[in-house]
Design a protein around this motif. Structure first.
Motif, PDB file in Angstrom:
ATOM      1  N   VAL A 157       9.989 -10.990  13.577  1.00  0.00           N
ATOM      2  CA  VAL A 157       8.742 -10.243  13.808  1.00  0.00           C
ATOM      3  C   VAL A 157       7.892 -11.048  14.785  1.00  0.00           C
ATOM      4  O   VAL A 157       7.474 -12.177  14.489  1.00  0.00           O
ATOM      5  N   ASN A 158       7.651 -10.489  15.961  1.00  0.00           N
ATOM      6  CA  ASN A 158       6.880 -11.189  16.993  1.00  0.00           C
ATOM      7  C   ASN A 158       5.368 -10.995  16.834  1.00  0.00           C
ATOM      8  O   ASN A 158       4.607 -11.955  16.894  1.00  0.00           O
ATOM      9  N   ARG A 159       4.965  -9.763  16.610  1.00  0.00           N
ATOM     10  CA  ARG A 159       3.526  -9.485  16.487  1.00  0.00           C
ATOM     11  C   ARG A 159       3.321  -8.319  15.534  1.00  0.00           C
ATOM     12  O   ARG A 159       4.172  -7.422  15.427  1.00  0.00           O
ATOM     13  N   VAL A 160       2.161  -8.368  14.859  1.00  0.00           N
ATOM     14  CA  VAL A 160       1.714  -7.265  14.022  1.00  0.00           C
ATOM     15  C   VAL A 160       0.272  -6.963  14.414  1.00  0.00           C
ATOM     16  O   VAL A 160      -0.585  -7.852  14.352  1.00  0.00           O
ATOM     17  N   GLU A 161      -0.003  -5.772  14.842  1.00  0.00           N
ATOM     18  CA  GLU A 161      -1.335  -5.386  15.301  1.00  0.00           C
ATOM     19  C   GLU A 161      -1.868  -4.246  14.451  1.00  0.00           C
ATOM     20  O   GLU A 161      -1.123  -3.313  14.104  1.00  0.00           O
ATOM     21  N   ILE A 162      -3.158  -4.348  14.106  1.00  0.00           N
ATOM     22  CA  ILE A 162      -3.839  -3.260  13.406  1.00  0.00           C
ATOM     23  C   ILE A 162      -4.454  -2.351  14.458  1.00  0.00           C
ATOM     24  O   ILE A 162      -5.345  -2.760  15.213  1.00  0.00           O
ATOM     25  N   LYS A 163      -3.972  -1.156  14.540  1.00  0.00           N
ATOM     26  CA  LYS A 163      -4.414  -0.234  15.568  1.00  0.00           C
ATOM     27  C   LYS A 163      -5.734   0.435  15.225  1.00  0.00           C
ATOM     28  O   LYS A 163      -6.572   0.663  16.100  1.00  0.00           O
ATOM     29  N   ALA A 164      -5.971   0.724  13.974  1.00  0.00           N
ATOM     30  CA  ALA A 164      -7.208   1.401  13.566  1.00  0.00           C
ATOM     31  C   ALA A 164      -7.458   1.148  12.101  1.00  0.00           C
ATOM     32  O   ALA A 164      -6.520   1.060  11.286  1.00  0.00           O
ATOM     33  N   ILE A 165      -8.759   1.035  11.769  1.00  0.00           N
ATOM     34  CA  ILE A 165      -9.220   0.943  10.391  1.00  0.00           C
ATOM     35  C   ILE A 165     -10.274   2.027  10.212  1.00  0.00           C
ATOM     36  O   ILE A 165     -11.353   1.954  10.800  1.00  0.00           O
ATOM     37  N   ASP A 166      -9.961   3.028   9.418  1.00  0.00           N
ATOM     38  CA  ASP A 166     -10.838   4.181   9.247  1.00  0.00           C
ATOM     39  C   ASP A 166     -11.418   4.191   7.843  1.00  0.00           C
ATOM     40  O   ASP A 166     -10.721   4.514   6.866  1.00  0.00           O
ATOM     41  N   PRO A 167     -12.719   3.849   7.699  1.00  0.00           N
ATOM     42  CA  PRO A 167     -13.355   3.962   6.373  1.00  0.00           C
ATOM     43  C   PRO A 167     -13.707   5.416   6.078  1.00  0.00           C
ATOM     44  O   PRO A 167     -13.609   6.288   6.960  1.00  0.00           O
ATOM     45  N   PRO A 168     -14.131   5.734   4.874  1.00  0.00           N
ATOM     46  CA  PRO A 168     -14.512   7.119   4.550  1.00  0.00           C
ATOM     47  C   PRO A 168     -15.687   7.602   5.399  1.00  0.00           C
ATOM     48  O   PRO A 168     -16.453   6.812   5.962  1.00  0.00           O
ATOM     49  N   LYS A 169     -15.853   8.916   5.473  1.00  0.00           N
ATOM     50  CA  LYS A 169     -16.891   9.506   6.320  1.00  0.00           C
ATOM     51  C   LYS A 169     -18.291   9.123   5.847  1.00  0.00           C
ATOM     52  O   LYS A 169     -19.184   8.868   6.657  1.00  0.00           O
ATOM     53  N   THR A 170     -18.498   9.070   4.535  1.00  0.00           N
ATOM     54  CA  THR A 170     -19.817   8.679   4.023  1.00  0.00           C
ATOM     55  C   THR A 170     -20.153   7.245   4.414  1.00  0.00           C
ATOM     56  O   THR A 170     -21.298   6.931   4.764  1.00  0.00           O
ATOM     57  N   ILE A 171     -19.133   6.380   4.370  1.00  0.00           N
ATOM     58  CA  ILE A 171     -19.353   4.991   4.772  1.00  0.00           C
ATOM     59  C   ILE A 171     -19.642   4.922   6.271  1.00  0.00           C
ATOM     60  O   ILE A 171     -20.478   4.116   6.725  1.00  0.00           O
ATOM     61  N   LYS A 172     -18.964   5.747   7.052  1.00  0.00           N
ATOM     62  CA  LYS A 172     -19.227   5.792   8.499  1.00  0.00           C
ATOM     63  C   LYS A 172     -20.672   6.197   8.777  1.00  0.00           C
ATOM     64  O   LYS A 172     -21.361   5.593   9.620  1.00  0.00           O
ATOM     65  N   ASP A 173     -21.144   7.224   8.050  1.00  0.00           N
ATOM     66  CA  ASP A 173     -22.535   7.665   8.240  1.00  0.00           C
ATOM     67  C   ASP A 173     -23.508   6.559   7.855  1.00  0.00           C
ATOM     68  O   ASP A 173     -24.500   6.301   8.575  1.00  0.00           O
ATOM     69  N   ALA A 174     -23.243   5.884   6.732  1.00  0.00           N
ATOM     70  CA  ALA A 174     -24.131   4.796   6.311  1.00  0.00           C
ATOM     71  C   ALA A 174     -24.115   3.650   7.316  1.00  0.00           C
ATOM     72  O   ALA A 174     -25.153   3.060   7.627  1.00  0.00           O
ATOM     73  N   MET A 175     -22.942   3.340   7.859  1.00  0.00           N
ATOM     74  CA  MET A 175     -22.844   2.283   8.852  1.00  0.00           C
ATOM     75  C   MET A 175     -23.571   2.654  10.141  1.00  0.00           C
ATOM     76  O   MET A 175     -24.216   1.806  10.774  1.00  0.00           O
ATOM     77  N   GLU A 176     -23.465   3.911  10.523  1.00  0.00           N
ATOM     78  CA  GLU A 176     -24.188   4.358  11.716  1.00  0.00           C
ATOM     79  C   GLU A 176     -25.693   4.248  11.525  1.00  0.00           C
ATOM     80  O   GLU A 176     -26.421   3.805  12.421  1.00  0.00           O
ATOM     81  N   LYS A 177     -26.173   4.641  10.334  1.00  0.00           N
ATOM     82  CA  LYS A 177     -27.609   4.509  10.058  1.00  0.00           C
ATOM     83  C   LYS A 177     -28.029   3.041  10.061  1.00  0.00           C
ATOM     84  O   LYS A 177     -29.103   2.690  10.579  1.00  0.00           O
TER      85      LYS A 177
END
Length: 358
Positions: A157-177
């Motif tokens: 295994v040469n590399r492992v990359e995390i392409k995206a981390i998607d939290p729940p929509k409510t958490i996204k709204d709270a983070m945006e606020k």
């Protein structure tokens, strides 16, 4: 058709087919495993290879180049009990075709499941904030665990990359606020800092301006005082150099008295007590013979001109005294009767003038 001809034709075709099965051409960066009588015999290298037909079994080619596999998003629970979906990308390479074929049935599926379990173990010990900001840490831990586990499978295994981390929509709204509030706070802080800096600079400018104006006013006052001092000193030196007597000063005092009563708003005027002494001094100066000074020794006026000046000065002094006495009386100025003569403040001068007329 002749049966012998058919048999010969069949034998020729069988021989050609057998020769073709005995020859195997392997492309570059590929490998093929060979089993002889059901047992692993060898691995074919890139190029031209020969096998025994019907005895050796050649398996499909294995790609030895680095491969990229993208796994579908997997739900992972963080330490603060939030479910996030993480999409990973794996870069691996087959280093041992024999182990990749015989140590595990499907190494792609095995790597995917191992990535998911390792990812859940790593992210489960982090909260959401740390998970979003620690991708490099997660990548390094995943790579270490996968490389150690897949080594016996003939995979690196040469590399492992995390392409995206998607939290729940409510958490996204709270983070945006939260981010909006942080930006508003920073903007307010920057605005306040700018206003404070502007006020400081304005105050500094006003301070410097006041200091410069005060220094200019001080310099001007000093220069003005120095000028007045020099003027007074010059006048004082000139007066002492010419050595004036009290009679001349009394005469100058009488000349200033009429100017004091010439104001438009003067309705009440008090005669100073020094007027009598000044009049006596002037009278004595005109009656006594003054010694000629160095300034008047060269140009002595004639007797007639001196008499006229004496008469004018006497009349001016008499008028000033009369005006002062009339201003003090409540019934207005005094009216002289016909033939009556106003007593003169200079009796000696009147006597001399009467003798000269006779």
């Amino acid at each position: 058709m002749d049966p012998l001809l058919l048999v010969g034709l069949f034998v020729i075709l069988f021989a050609v087919f057998t020769v073709l099965k005995a020859v195997r051409i392997v492309p570059q960066a590929r490998a093929r495993n060979v089993e002889r009588l059901g047992r692993y015999h060898r691995t074919l290298k890139p190029g031209l290879n020969f096998v025994i037909p019907y005895i050796d079994r050649v398996y499909p080619m294995i790609d030895l180049r680095e491969q990229v596999v993208s796994f579908r998003p997997q739900p992972v629970i963080t330490e603060d009990n939030l479910v996030v979906e993480i999409d990973t990308v794996l870069y691996f390479q087959v280093t041992d075709p024999r182990a990749a074929a015989y140590e595990i049935a499907n190494y792609i599926q095995a790597v995917e499941q191992l990535t998911v379990t390792t990812l859940r173990n790593v992210v489960g010990s982090m909260d959401l904030e740390k998970t979003l900001t620690s991708r490099d840490t997660i990548n390094s831990q995943l790579r270490g665990v996968l490389d150690e586990a897949t080594g016996k499978w003939g995979i690196r295994v040469n590399r492992v990359e995390i392409k995206a981390i998607d939290p729940p929509k409510t958490i996204k709204d709270a983070m945006e606020k939260q981010m909006r509030a942080e930006r508003d706070k920073r903007a307010a802080i920057l605005t306040a800092e700018g206003q404070r800096q502007s006020q400081i600079l304005t105050a500094e400018g006003e301070k410097q301006s006041r200091i410069l104006r005060a220094e200019g006013a001080r310099s001007a006052a000093i220069l003005e005082a120095e000028g007045q001092s020099r003027a007074i000193d010059q006048v004082f030196q000139a007066v002492h150099r010419n050595d004036p007597d009290p009679k001349l000063l009394a005469y100058q005092y009488l000349q200033v008295l009429p100017q004091l009563a010439q104001g438009e708003g003067n309705t009440f005027w008090v005669i100073p007590s020094e007027v009598t002494s000044a009049l006596q001094g002037v009278s004595k100066a005109f009656t006594e013979a003054l010694p000629p000074s160095a300034a008047t020794r060269e140009n002595v006026p004639e007797a007639s001109e001196m008499d006229e000046e004496i008469a004018k000065a006497t009349e001016a002094a008499a008028e000033a005294v009369a005006d002062a006495q009339s201003a003090e009386r409540p019934d207005g100025p005094r009216q002289l009767t016909e033939g009556a003569r106003e007593p003169s403040p200079f009796p000696d001068l009147d006597k001399q003038r009467d003798q000269a007329e006779r």
